[in-house]
Design a protein around this motif. Sequence first.
Motif, mmCIF file in Angstrom:
data_model
loop_
_atom_site.group_PDB
_atom_site.id
_atom_site.type_symbol
_atom_site.label_atom_id
_atom_site.label_comp_id
_atom_site.label_asym_id
_atom_site.label_seq_id
_atom_site.Cartn_x
_atom_site.Cartn_y
_atom_site.Cartn_z
ATOM 1 N N GLU A 137 0.832 -1.216 0.000
ATOM 2 C CA GLU A 137 0.000 0.000 0.000
ATOM 3 C C GLU A 137 0.864 1.262 0.000
ATOM 4 O OE1 GLU A 137 -3.772 -1.958 2.502
ATOM 5 O OE2 GLU A 137 -2.254 -0.774 3.559
ATOM 6 N N ALA A 142 2.086 1.945 -3.411
ATOM 7 C CA ALA A 142 0.992 2.479 -4.243
ATOM 8 C C ALA A 142 0.771 3.958 -3.920
ATOM 9 C CB ALA A 142 -0.283 1.674 -4.008
ATOM 10 N N THR A 143 0.813 4.305 -2.646
ATOM 11 C CA THR A 143 0.673 5.714 -2.230
ATOM 12 C C THR A 143 1.792 6.553 -2.843
ATOM 13 O OG1 THR A 143 -0.373 5.111 -0.140
ATOM 14 C CG2 THR A 143 0.687 7.273 -0.222
ATOM 15 N N HIS A 161 1.278 7.029 -6.599
ATOM 16 C CA HIS A 161 0.157 7.960 -6.787
ATOM 17 C C HIS A 161 0.600 9.404 -6.560
ATOM 18 C CE1 HIS A 161 -4.081 8.973 -7.081
ATOM 19 N NE2 HIS A 161 -3.917 9.772 -6.035
ATOM 20 N N PRO A 178 6.476 -1.511 -8.590
ATOM 21 C CA PRO A 178 6.228 -1.304 -10.011
ATOM 22 C C PRO A 178 7.523 -0.856 -10.691
ATOM 23 C CG PRO A 178 5.218 0.461 -8.714
ATOM 24 C CD PRO A 178 5.974 -0.410 -7.762
#
Length: 296
Positions: free
Chosen positions: A20, A23-24, A27, A52
Motif C-alpha cells: 500500500e 501504491a501511495t 500515486h 512497479p
Amino acid sequence: MTIDLHTHSSVSDGTETPAELLATAVHAGVTVLALTDHDTTAGWAEAAEARPSALTLVRGAEFSTVSPDGRGGEVTAHLLGYLFDPADSAIAAEQERVRGSRRERVRAMGERMAAGGLPIDGEALLARLPADSPAGRPHIGQALLDAGVVGSVSEAFEHVLAKDGPYYVEKYNTPIATAVAMIRAAGGVAVFAHAFARRRGPCVDASVIRDLAAAGLDGVEVDHPDHGPEDRAALRDLAAETGLLVTGSSDYHGTNKTTAIAAETTAPAEFEALVGRAEERASGVEVLAGRDPGAA
Ligand code: AMP
Ligand code: ZN
Ligand code: FE
Ligand code: FE
C-alpha cells in the motif's frame, strides 16, 4: 525525480502495508522511495515483490540509537541505514535485541498507564501485532485513539506518550557510533535522521555530528518536517563543512502522522552520491533492484 528516503509501513509504526505504501508513493509521483521501518527489515520482501517498474526502491531501516549529546550527557537518536547487506548477521541480531526491548517497554508503559487508570493493556496490544514486531509508542497511541482517550495519535504524543510525560519508559538503544560502524561494515550508508527535531526532546549539539562525520557517518537528514528553517540552515552548513551527504524526507507514517508522502525530498545528486557509496562498499554488486549500478 521525486525522491523520498524515509518512510514507515505497518511492519513498524506506519499504517499502510509495504504494498500500500508503494501504491501511495506512485500515486504521489514519487520515483525513488526508501522503506525505513524502525529496527526491522521485515517489510523489504513484500515491498520488492510489489515494486512497479517505474519506482526505484531503496532498502533501508531506521535504527534506534543513543548518542552523546555534546554537553556531557546522552540523548536518543535515530540513524537511517541504507542498502546494507540483508544477510548481515550483526545487524539482524542487534535489530532483534532492540525489537525485544521495544515490546518489553510497551508492556511496561501499558502497566503504568493501567495503574494510572487509562484503558491500556500492553499485553493485549502486543498480541495483536506480529510476534517479532518493533512495537512502539504510535501503537499505544492508536489504542488510546480506539478507546476514545485522545482524538488522534499526534494528540497522544503531546502528553500521554511524551518523553517527559508520566508513563514514559526508555528502551535499549544501540550506541550510535556502533550502529554507524555496523551499517558500513554491512556495505550500507548511514544518515543521521532528524538530528535537530527539538520538539521531540533534547537533541545533539553540532559537535556530535562533526565527531560522527569523522567516525564514518555518511550524511544528515536536513529537510525533515520536524526541522525549522534555522536548524535546516545550520545542518546544511555542517554538511558543507564536513562533507556529509544531505537528504530530505517526509518520515511518512500513513495516518499515524499528518505529514504527506514526499512532503520533503532529496536532491538527485545527493541520492546518486549515496548509491555510489553503497556500490563502492558492495564492490560493484548491484545494490538497487531494477537499476544498473552506476546508472543515473
Ligand atoms: P518510539 O520509537 O516507540 O519511541 O516512538 C517514536 C515514533 O513515534 C517515531 O517514529 C516518531 O516518528 C513517532 N512520533 C513522534 N512524535 C509523533 C507525533 N507527534 N505524532 C505521531 N507520531 C509521532
Ligand atoms: Zn515511527
Ligand atoms: Fe525517527
Ligand atoms: Fe522515522
